[in-house]
Design a protein around this motif. Structure first.
Motif, PDB file in Angstrom:
ATOM      1  N   TYR A  21       0.834  -1.206   0.000  1.00 49.61           N
ATOM      2  CA  TYR A  21       0.000   0.000   0.000  1.00 49.61           C
ATOM      3  C   TYR A  21       0.871   1.258   0.000  1.00 49.61           C
ATOM      4  N   ILE A  24       2.309   2.507  -3.379  1.00 52.44           N
ATOM      5  CA  ILE A  24       1.445   3.137  -4.373  1.00 52.44           C
ATOM      6  C   ILE A  24       1.786   4.619  -4.436  1.00 52.44           C
ATOM      7  N   LYS A  32      -5.289   9.667  -1.257  1.00 49.97           N
ATOM      8  CA  LYS A  32      -4.873   8.264  -1.163  1.00 49.97           C
ATOM      9  C   LYS A  32      -6.076   7.375  -1.453  1.00 49.97           C
ATOM     10  N   PRO A  33      -5.853   6.300  -2.187  1.00 46.38           N
ATOM     11  CA  PRO A  33      -6.956   5.353  -2.408  1.00 46.38           C
ATOM     12  C   PRO A  33      -7.234   4.589  -1.114  1.00 46.38           C
ATOM     13  N   PRO A  34      -8.381   3.933  -1.035  1.00 45.33           N
ATOM     14  CA  PRO A  34      -8.634   3.120   0.161  1.00 45.33           C
ATOM     15  C   PRO A  34      -7.648   1.951   0.222  1.00 45.33           C
ATOM     16  N   LYS A  35      -7.349   1.513   1.424  1.00 45.80           N
ATOM     17  CA  LYS A  35      -6.390   0.419   1.594  1.00 45.80           C
ATOM     18  C   LYS A  35      -6.835  -0.849   0.861  1.00 45.80           C
ATOM     19  N   SER A  36      -8.137  -0.985   0.651  1.00 42.74           N
ATOM     20  CA  SER A  36      -8.672  -2.169  -0.031  1.00 42.74           C
ATOM     21  C   SER A  36      -8.181  -2.281  -1.479  1.00 42.74           C
ATOM     22  N   ILE A  37      -7.576  -1.226  -2.015  1.00 44.73           N
ATOM     23  CA  ILE A  37      -7.080  -1.263  -3.398  1.00 44.73           C
ATOM     24  C   ILE A  37      -6.067  -2.392  -3.581  1.00 44.73           C
ATOM     25  N   ILE A  38      -5.345  -2.741  -2.515  1.00 47.10           N
ATOM     26  CA  ILE A  38      -4.319  -3.785  -2.661  1.00 47.10           C
ATOM     27  C   ILE A  38      -4.926  -5.171  -2.836  1.00 47.10           C
ATOM     28  N   GLU A  39      -6.236  -5.292  -2.679  1.00 45.06           N
ATOM     29  CA  GLU A  39      -6.904  -6.578  -2.898  1.00 45.06           C
ATOM     30  C   GLU A  39      -7.083  -6.888  -4.381  1.00 45.06           C
ATOM     31  N   GLN A  40      -6.841  -5.895  -5.246  1.00 42.98           N
ATOM     32  CA  GLN A  40      -6.985  -6.124  -6.685  1.00 42.98           C
ATOM     33  C   GLN A  40      -5.940  -7.135  -7.149  1.00 42.98           C
ATOM     34  N   LEU A  43      -2.410  -6.190  -8.043  1.00 47.23           N
ATOM     35  CA  LEU A  43      -1.541  -5.810  -6.928  1.00 47.23           C
ATOM     36  C   LEU A  43      -1.241  -6.996  -6.014  1.00 47.23           C
TER      37      LEU A  43
END
Length: 157
Positions: A21, A24, A32-40, A43
């Motif tokens: 995270y 990024i 900042k994007p939400p931390k959940s972005i790393i679930e993509q 990533l």
């Protein structure tokens, strides 16, 4: 600042999610994007099931707290070159940036990979990211690019 660089321990692998995270790049003025972005999936490839044969990681520890990490793995990511070249990711918590720690961390990984017999290492970085200069100073060269990103390779010979 008194810090040490060491190999990550298996029980510490989950912290790579934090550093993914932190890796990024957020351009000035952007939120900042939400931390959940790393679930993509694009990533998750950086950290899912970390600990396989070509997965290597060093962390920076200051006063018993991990404050940064550099890790590599052979994966089909944004910086993928071929199936023999590991892709690199590096990040530090914001308050530890621009102190030279990232450079020392990067050099530690590059020397380690060279000693392990890897011929090169690659990465992908947004053109606007201030880290581009650090990568160039460490020996990375641009081998490809698109509108927003460079693909850089460091030869380890």
């Amino acid at each position: 600042m008194d810090y040490k660089i060491r190999e990550i321990r298996k029980n510490e692998y989950p912290i790579l999610a934090d550093f993914l995270y932190e890796a990024i790049f957020i351009p000035k003025g952007m939120r900042k994007p939400p931390k959940s972005i790393i679930e993509q999936p694009e990533l998750q490839v950086y950290i899912a099931d970390f600990g396989k044969s070509d997965d290597w990681c060093f962390v920076v520890e200051e006063k018993g707290k991990i404050v940064g990490a550099v890790w590599v793995r052979i994966m089909d990511d944004y910086g993928h070159i071929d199936d023999e070249t590991p892709s690199l990711a590096i990040s530090l918590y914001e308050e530890y940036r621009n102190l030279g720690i990232g450079t020392v961390l990067m050099r530690t990984m590059l020397e380690f990979l060279k000693d392990k017999g890897y011929k090169s290492v690659s990465l992908s970085v947004q053109k606007a990211n201030y880290a581009v200069d650090m990568y160039r100073k460490a020996g990375f060269k641009v081998v490809d690019e698109n509108e927003a990103e460079y693909i850089m390779v460091c030869e380890l010979r």
